[in-house]
Design a protein around this motif. Sequence first.
Motif, PDB file in Angstrom:
ATOM      1  N   VAL A  36       0.805  -1.320  -0.081  1.00 37.91           N
ATOM      2  CA  VAL A  36       0.006   0.161   0.088  1.00 37.91           C
ATOM      3  C   VAL A  36       0.683   1.294  -0.093  1.00 37.91           C
ATOM      4  N   ILE A  37       2.050   1.253   0.823  1.00 38.34           N
ATOM      5  CA  ILE A  37       2.653   2.469   0.692  1.00 38.34           C
ATOM      6  C   ILE A  37       3.806   2.542  -0.375  1.00 38.34           C
ATOM      7  N   SER A  38       3.995   1.550  -1.409  1.00 33.22           N
ATOM      8  CA  SER A  38       4.829   1.781  -2.355  1.00 33.22           C
ATOM      9  C   SER A  38       4.747   2.820  -3.395  1.00 33.22           C
ATOM     10  N   PRO A  39       3.554   3.315  -3.577  1.00 37.58           N
ATOM     11  CA  PRO A  39       3.567   4.549  -4.623  1.00 37.58           C
ATOM     12  C   PRO A  39       4.117   5.832  -3.640  1.00 37.58           C
ATOM     13  N   ASP A  40       3.986   5.790  -2.512  1.00 37.14           N
ATOM     14  CA  ASP A  40       4.522   6.902  -1.551  1.00 37.14           C
ATOM     15  C   ASP A  40       6.099   6.726  -1.526  1.00 37.14           C
ATOM     16  N   LEU A  41       6.641   5.467  -1.376  1.00 39.25           N
ATOM     17  CA  LEU A  41       8.128   5.292  -1.387  1.00 39.25           C
ATOM     18  C   LEU A  41       8.681   5.598  -2.746  1.00 39.25           C
ATOM     19  N   THR A  42       7.878   5.198  -3.837  1.00 43.32           N
ATOM     20  CA  THR A  42       8.440   5.262  -4.961  1.00 43.32           C
ATOM     21  C   THR A  42       8.514   6.760  -5.209  1.00 43.32           C
ATOM     22  N   ARG A  43       7.429   7.517  -5.359  1.00 42.67           N
ATOM     23  CA  ARG A  43       7.189   8.913  -5.449  1.00 42.67           C
ATOM     24  C   ARG A  43       8.442   9.502  -4.552  1.00 42.67           C
ATOM     25  N   GLU A  44       8.726   9.588  -3.283  1.00 43.25           N
ATOM     26  CA  GLU A  44       9.456  10.298  -2.490  1.00 43.25           C
ATOM     27  C   GLU A  44      11.100   9.792  -2.670  1.00 43.25           C
ATOM     28  N   LEU A  45      11.233   8.613  -2.744  1.00 47.13           N
ATOM     29  CA  LEU A  45      12.705   8.171  -3.264  1.00 47.13           C
ATOM     30  C   LEU A  45      12.905   7.949  -4.747  1.00 47.13           C
ATOM     31  N   GLY A  46      12.167   7.962  -5.464  1.00 49.14           N
ATOM     32  CA  GLY A  46      12.484   7.679  -6.815  1.00 49.14           C
ATOM     33  C   GLY A  46      13.074   6.353  -7.184  1.00 49.14           C
ATOM     34  N   LEU A  47      12.500   5.552  -6.819  1.00 47.76           N
ATOM     35  CA  LEU A  47      12.727   3.983  -6.841  1.00 47.76           C
ATOM     36  C   LEU A  47      12.340   3.383  -8.091  1.00 47.76           C
ATOM     37  N   THR A  48      12.959   2.568  -8.692  1.00 47.48           N
ATOM     38  CA  THR A  48      12.874   1.690  -9.909  1.00 47.48           C
ATOM     39  C   THR A  48      11.817   0.358  -9.420  1.00 47.48           C
ATOM     40  N   ALA A  49      11.353  -0.172 -10.315  1.00 49.41           N
ATOM     41  CA  ALA A  49      10.759  -1.589  -9.793  1.00 49.41           C
ATOM     42  C   ALA A  49      11.704  -2.640  -9.204  1.00 49.41           C
ATOM     43  N   ALA A  50      12.885  -2.570  -9.712  1.00 47.94           N
ATOM     44  CA  ALA A  50      13.880  -3.485  -8.903  1.00 47.94           C
ATOM     45  C   ALA A  50      14.193  -3.181  -7.454  1.00 47.94           C
ATOM     46  N   ASP A  51      14.453  -1.545  -7.401  1.00 48.53           N
ATOM     47  CA  ASP A  51      14.582  -1.229  -6.028  1.00 48.53           C
ATOM     48  C   ASP A  51      13.284  -1.146  -4.976  1.00 48.53           C
ATOM     49  N   LEU A  52      12.382  -1.218  -5.722  1.00 50.33           N
ATOM     50  CA  LEU A  52      11.219  -1.306  -4.621  1.00 50.33           C
ATOM     51  C   LEU A  52      11.084  -2.731  -4.280  1.00 50.33           C
ATOM     52  N   GLY A  53      11.229  -3.821  -5.159  1.00 51.35           N
ATOM     53  CA  GLY A  53      11.320  -5.139  -5.027  1.00 51.35           C
ATOM     54  C   GLY A  53      12.202  -5.545  -3.924  1.00 51.35           C
ATOM     55  N   LEU A  54      13.599  -4.696  -3.922  1.00 52.18           N
ATOM     56  CA  LEU A  54      14.833  -5.088  -3.210  1.00 52.18           C
ATOM     57  C   LEU A  54      14.470  -4.612  -1.767  1.00 52.18           C
ATOM     58  N   LEU A  55      13.989  -3.453  -1.713  1.00 52.80           N
ATOM     59  CA  LEU A  55      13.497  -2.927  -0.530  1.00 52.80           C
ATOM     60  C   LEU A  55      12.646  -3.797   0.276  1.00 52.80           C
ATOM     61  N   THR A  56      11.614  -4.141  -0.580  1.00 47.83           N
ATOM     62  CA  THR A  56      10.637  -4.896   0.343  1.00 47.83           C
ATOM     63  C   THR A  56      10.991  -6.288   0.462  1.00 47.83           C
ATOM     64  N   SER A  57      11.867  -6.904  -0.257  1.00 44.10           N
ATOM     65  CA  SER A  57      12.149  -8.318  -0.147  1.00 44.10           C
ATOM     66  C   SER A  57      13.461  -8.412   0.799  1.00 44.10           C
ATOM     67  N   THR A  58      13.910  -7.159   1.457  1.00 45.07           N
ATOM     68  CA  THR A  58      14.977  -7.556   2.372  1.00 45.07           C
ATOM     69  C   THR A  58      14.274  -8.066   3.800  1.00 45.07           C
ATOM     70  N   TYR A  59      13.149  -7.730   4.121  1.00 40.42           N
ATOM     71  CA  TYR A  59      12.354  -8.303   4.835  1.00 40.42           C
ATOM     72  C   TYR A  59      12.511  -9.942   4.891  1.00 40.42           C
ATOM     73  N   PHE A  60      12.257 -10.402   3.686  1.00 42.66           N
ATOM     74  CA  PHE A  60      12.250 -11.773   3.283  1.00 42.66           C
ATOM     75  C   PHE A  60      13.502 -12.409   3.732  1.00 42.66           C
ATOM     76  N   PHE A  61      14.587 -11.680   3.183  1.00 44.17           N
ATOM     77  CA  PHE A  61      16.008 -12.257   3.124  1.00 44.17           C
ATOM     78  C   PHE A  61      16.558 -12.252   4.631  1.00 44.17           C
ATOM     79  N   ALA A  62      16.138 -11.221   5.289  1.00 37.45           N
ATOM     80  CA  ALA A  62      16.465 -11.266   6.874  1.00 37.45           C
ATOM     81  C   ALA A  62      15.707 -12.418   7.655  1.00 37.45           C
ATOM     82  N   PHE A  63      14.566 -12.531   7.348  1.00 37.50           N
ATOM     83  CA  PHE A  63      13.673 -13.445   7.869  1.00 37.50           C
ATOM     84  C   PHE A  63      14.123 -14.866   7.654  1.00 37.50           C
ATOM     85  N   GLY A  64      14.487 -15.067   6.354  1.00 34.77           N
ATOM     86  CA  GLY A  64      14.928 -16.410   5.908  1.00 34.77           C
ATOM     87  C   GLY A  64      16.112 -16.663   6.496  1.00 34.77           C
TER      88      GLY A  64
END
Length: 409
Positions: A36-64
Amino acid sequence: MPSRSTPSSLFLTSRIFLPFALGYYLSYLLRTVNAVISPDLTRELGLTAADLGLLTSTYFFAFGLAQIPVGIALDRYGPRRVEAALLLITAMGGVLFATGDSLPTLASARGLIGLGVAACLMAGLKGFTLWFPRERLASMTGYIMSCGALGAVTASAPLEAALPFLGWRGAFWGVAALATGIAALIFFAMPEKDETSHGGDLQSALRGVGEVMTAGRFWSFSGQSAFFTGGFMALQGLWAVPWLMEVNGYSRAVAADHLFWLNIGMLAGQLSIGTWAMRLAARGITPLRLMQVGLFLTMVVEGLIIAEAGSTLVLWCVLGIVSATGAQMYGVVAGLFPLHLTGRVTTSINLMAFIGAFVVQWGLGGLLDGLRAGGMGSVDALRVAFLILLGAQILSFVPLARAGRFKPH
């Protein structure tokens, strides 16, 4: 107060189930909040799709990464101490995310959050095996998973409605406070099973991990964990909203409504399993059979979503319902091993899920960037990415159809 040997249902609910349920509620809210917050993060930080995927997936990486150590700790020290300590790390991650202003800082905060909630479900499942009879585990799994679904519901339309008032930073300040409160509740209110503490040395614990990870019965379920459970988390936690906005042409508010009903469907599915699991088992519909049917239907519904055949709201809601059956995997696989290994079994199978979620979430972002760079439109690129995920699920479903040959321990 009732004795530990014969605790009452009220005791088990108030002192065992509810603290774990609150922890898993928070865990799942944090797992899906970026959708839900991805549009705000993309707009505020200028993220690409890969950046957004990496930012979100670090949760899963650390969790794993945390899963095997968490499994050892749960079997060695018990779920109360382990989960309470880790939730304080979640609070630290929430504070860092709320104050961060760059991709590296937010990714680090997201990793801390993933580490901090790494035991939320597994601690609950371990606690249930210690305090509840085995025949109730399928129902208890359904009930705690429904609390996770409630967290996902909170992170959809309700969060979208609150963002204009709180902002995404204010939401994460709230996360930090909630994590601290739940940690205190678990540590101070939950009883301890005497036999869970300090069982064996580290070498013995690692041998237990090896026993699990070298078992063929474990690997027969790993593919489904990666591509069904992990794939669902990747869609729910990030890629559902871009699909709904770009392929279906919906606004963010309408996409958030679809995410809300996806999570309502998952909540309904988990509550139904919690209510009916014991009755279904008495009629020969075991948790394994329930999972086989549900995951087959999951692939059918995903195919209809990709084909844009039918009501999108209904299809995403039904996807949540049928995907809920995948959570039975934890109890099914744990039942194939001795009781003293349950912490390591459930965290090992969970590791497969989060490896899958990390690969799918980040991989889809990289694939989308690559396809777009090659001249493919965003809509067609998303269709290709979703079809690849469906293909991986079809391949991983094949061993599940033969899993009935394994006998419970």
